[in-house]
Design an enzyme around this catalytic site. Structure first.
Site, PDB file in Angstrom:
ATOM      1  N   GLY A   7       0.848  -1.193   0.000  1.00 56.60           N
ATOM      2  CA  GLY A   7       0.000   0.000   0.000  1.00 56.60           C
ATOM      3  C   GLY A   7       0.877   1.234   0.000  1.00 56.60           C
ATOM      4  O   GLY A   7       1.500   1.556   1.011  1.00 56.60           O
ATOM      5  N   GLY A   9       0.213   4.649  -0.493  1.00 53.87           N
ATOM      6  CA  GLY A   9      -0.360   5.990  -0.412  1.00 53.87           C
ATOM      7  C   GLY A   9       0.698   6.898   0.175  1.00 53.87           C
ATOM      8  O   GLY A   9       1.897   6.647   0.033  1.00 53.87           O
ATOM      9  N   GLY A  12       2.874   4.933   3.051  1.00 55.98           N
ATOM     10  CA  GLY A  12       3.661   3.864   2.441  1.00 55.98           C
ATOM     11  C   GLY A  12       4.779   4.432   1.569  1.00 55.98           C
ATOM     12  O   GLY A  12       5.910   3.934   1.580  1.00 55.98           O
ATOM     13  N   LYS A 184      -1.878   7.401  19.928  1.00 54.28           N
ATOM     14  CA  LYS A 184      -2.288   7.954  18.638  1.00 54.28           C
ATOM     15  C   LYS A 184      -3.738   7.581  18.322  1.00 54.28           C
ATOM     16  O   LYS A 184      -4.502   8.397  17.790  1.00 54.28           O
ATOM     17  CB  LYS A 184      -1.356   7.459  17.524  1.00 54.28           C
ATOM     18  N   ASN A 192     -10.348  12.871  14.389  1.00 56.62           N
ATOM     19  CA  ASN A 192     -10.872  12.496  13.067  1.00 56.62           C
ATOM     20  C   ASN A 192     -12.387  12.371  13.054  1.00 56.62           C
ATOM     21  O   ASN A 192     -13.066  12.917  12.188  1.00 56.62           O
ATOM     22  CB  ASN A 192     -10.237  11.175  12.605  1.00 56.62           C
TER      23      ASN A 192
END
Lengths: 304, 304
Positions: A7, A9, A12, A184, A192
Site C-alpha cells: 500500500g 499511499g 507507504g 495515537k 478524526n
C-alpha cells in the site's frame, strides 16, 4: 535484504522512498493503482516538503512479481488490510510483517496470514499529489514492537527499527508498543471522527466548547479502555490534543478529507476499535460508539 | 375575536389560513418576510396538498400595525422567539399567547413578555413553496395546555382549542400538555439531530443498526428526564419511531433540510433542551449532549 511496502499511499510512499535510498535494501512496492506503479517504475518516487527525496523502488500491481521478502510494511487504509494480505502473504513466508496503519485491529488481520507480526505506529504524514509524487507534510517518529498473539522475535523488531532509522525514518523498537499505538489511536478517535461530523478543522473543533466536551469524553473513554488492557500510554492524548490546537488550527484530518470526498473512512479502526476493546473488557464507551455509529451512517448516506 | 400568528412559515401559515376562514375571527399575521406579507395582502394565503384552502388574513412586518389581540400563536423557529416577542408583546397585554413551536424552552421565553401563556405541540407540517403559498404535507392534532409558571386560565385554553378545532385544526385542551410536548420533543431529538449528522432520511436512519443505537439511546435519556419531571408521555417515542419508519422512509426532517442549506437549526430547543432539563434534575444525557454539541459544531463550521 528485501522489504515490501504494501500500500503506497502517502505513508507507504514515505517509507518506500526512504528505504530505497539504502544500498543494502531492495525495496518493493505493492499497490493497486496502476498509474502510481507505472509512474514509480518510469520516473522513481519523489517526496517534497519536509525533505526532498528521489529514489527508485520497484513497484507492481501484481503480487506474483514479489520476491521472497524479509520485511513487510503494511500502509493501506484499514479496510484494505485483508485483501492486501490475501494478495501478498505468500511473499512473507520467511519474513516479518509490520503495520504502520492508523488505529487498531490491523495487526489482528495480518496475523491471520503471516506468523511473525510487528505492531507499529507512525506519526509522519503527507499527501499523494500525483502518481509517483508525495507531499511530505509532517516528520515524526515511528514506534514498533512484537504483536503479542503472533510476535516477531525482538531481535527481528530491532533489526527493522535500525533499518528504518538508518534510512532516515527514526524508529524505536519497544517490547510493548501498545502505549504509542493507543496514544495515537485515542487522539485520532477524538480528532478524526468529530471533525468529520462537524466539518470543523482540527484546532477549530478543539476550541469549540461544545465539540470539545465530546472530544474530552471520547478521550476519557479511550484511556479507561487502555487502562483495563494494562496499557501504559506513551503520552496522555488529552495533552497531545491541547498541544496540537495551534499547530493544526486549520488542518483537516484525513477522515474529514475522506468525508468531504465521500470515500470510506477508517472509523472501524478508530472509534470502532475502542468500542470493540471496551466491550471485551466491560468498559462503557457510549461517546465512541455514537461517533462510530454516526460516521457509519454518513457512509451509508452516500450509497442512497 | 382577534388572533395574531407570530411567524408565518409553514406551520404558522397552516394556522393562519384556517383561522382566517372563520367569520368570527379577525386573523393577523406578523412575519419578517416582506415578500410573504405582500403576497398575502395582495392575493391571500393558499394551502395546497392535504387540503386546498384560500383565505385572506391580514399580514404585516410592522408590529405597530397589530391591534390588541385576544390570542397569539407563536410559530417562529426557536431562535427567533425572543426577537419576535420583543416586537409584538404590546399587542398581547390583554391576551393569551400559545407556542406551537418545536422542542422546549419557547414558552419560558414567551413568559418573559406576557402573563398568560399556553404550552402547545402541533403535528401538522408543510413547506413554504413561494410567498403566500404553503404546501400542506401532514395533517394531525394539536395539544395545548396552561404553561405552569405563567398559566393562561383553563377556560381560555379551552376557548382557543375550540376556536382552532372549529377552523379545521383539531386541537385538544389538556390540564397538563407536557406529555404531548415531550413525546414530540424526544421523537424529534432522535430523528432531527441524527439525520442531520448522518444526512440519512428519517426511515433510513432508523433502519441503520449503528444509527438506531444512538436514536434509541437519545430516546431512553429523554424518557428518563421526562420521568424525573413527573411527565406522563402522550405516547412512547420509541413506539412512535418504530411506527414512523415506513411512512417517513425517505423523509428529510426539517433540521436535515436546514443543515443541507447551512441554516441555523433548532438543536438548542431539541437535544439542547433535554440536556438542560437533565442537568437541572440530575439525569445524565451524554448522547443528547453529543448530538447537540456536534450539530452546534456543524453550525460553527459554516461561519469559517
Amino acid at each position: 535484504m528485501k522489504v515490501g511496502i504494501i500500500g503506497s499511499g502517502a505513508v507507504g510512499s514515505l517509507f518506500a522512498a526512504h528505504l530505497a535510498g539504502l544500498d543494502t535494501v531492495e525495496t518493493w512496492i505493492y499497490d493497486v493503482s496502476q498509474a502510481h506503479v507505472d509512474a514509480i517504475n518510469a520516473n522513481g518516487l519523489r517526496l517534497t516538503g519536509v525533505g526532498e527525496i528521489h529514489t527508485f523502488p520497484r513497484a507492481t500491481t501484481s503480487p506474483a512479481d514479489l520476491p521472497d521478502l524479509d520485511f513487510g510494511i503494511v500502509a493501506t487504509k484499514g479496510m484494505h488490510t485483508r485483501p492486501a494480505m490475501q494478495a501478498t502473504a505468500a511473499a512473507f513466508e520467511g519474513g516479518a510483517v509490520c503495520s504502520v496503519q492508523n488505529g487498531i485491529g490491523n495487526e489482528e488481520v495480518i496475523a491471520e496470514f503471516v506468523s511473525a507480526v510487528i505492531r507499529g505506529t507512525t506519526f509522519p504524514a503527507g499527501k499523494l499529489v500525483e502518481p509517483g509524487v508525495v507531499q511530505w507534510d509532517t516528520a515524526g517518529k515511528t514506534w514498533i514492537g512484537p504483536f503479542e498473539p503472533r510476535p516477531a522475535p525482538m531481535d527481528v523488531v530491532e533489526a527493522l527499527a535500525s533499518l528504518l532509522t538508518s534510512s532516515g525514518m527514526e524508529t524505536l523498537a519497544l517490547k510493548d508498543a501498545r502505549g504509542a499505538q493507543w496514544t495515537k489511536l485515542i487522539f485520532n478517535a477524538a480528532s478524526n471522527a468529530l471533525c468529520s461530523l462537524t466539518r470543523l478543522p482540527h484546532g477549530r473543533a478543539a476550541l469549540d466548547e461544545h465539540v470539545r466536551w465530546v472530544m474530552d469524553g471520547v478521550i476519557e473513554e479511550g484511556k479507561a479502555v487502555a487502562a483495563a488492557l494494562g496499557i501504559e500510554m506513551e503520552k496522555d492524548p488529552a495533552v497531545l490534543l491541547e498541544e496540537s490546537i495551534e499547530v493544526a488550527l486549520d488542518h483537516k484530518p484525513s477522515m474529514l478529507q475522506d468525508v468531504l470526498a465521500e470515500r470510506s473512512t477508517e472509523i472501524d479502526q478508530l472509534n470502532g476499535g475502542i468500542v470493540g476493546f471496551g466491550e471485551a473488557n466491560g468498559i462503557p464507551t457510549p461517546l465512541n460508539r455514537a461517533a462510530w455509529a454516526l460516521v457509519k451512517g454518513l457512509e451509508a448516506s452516500w450509497k442512497l
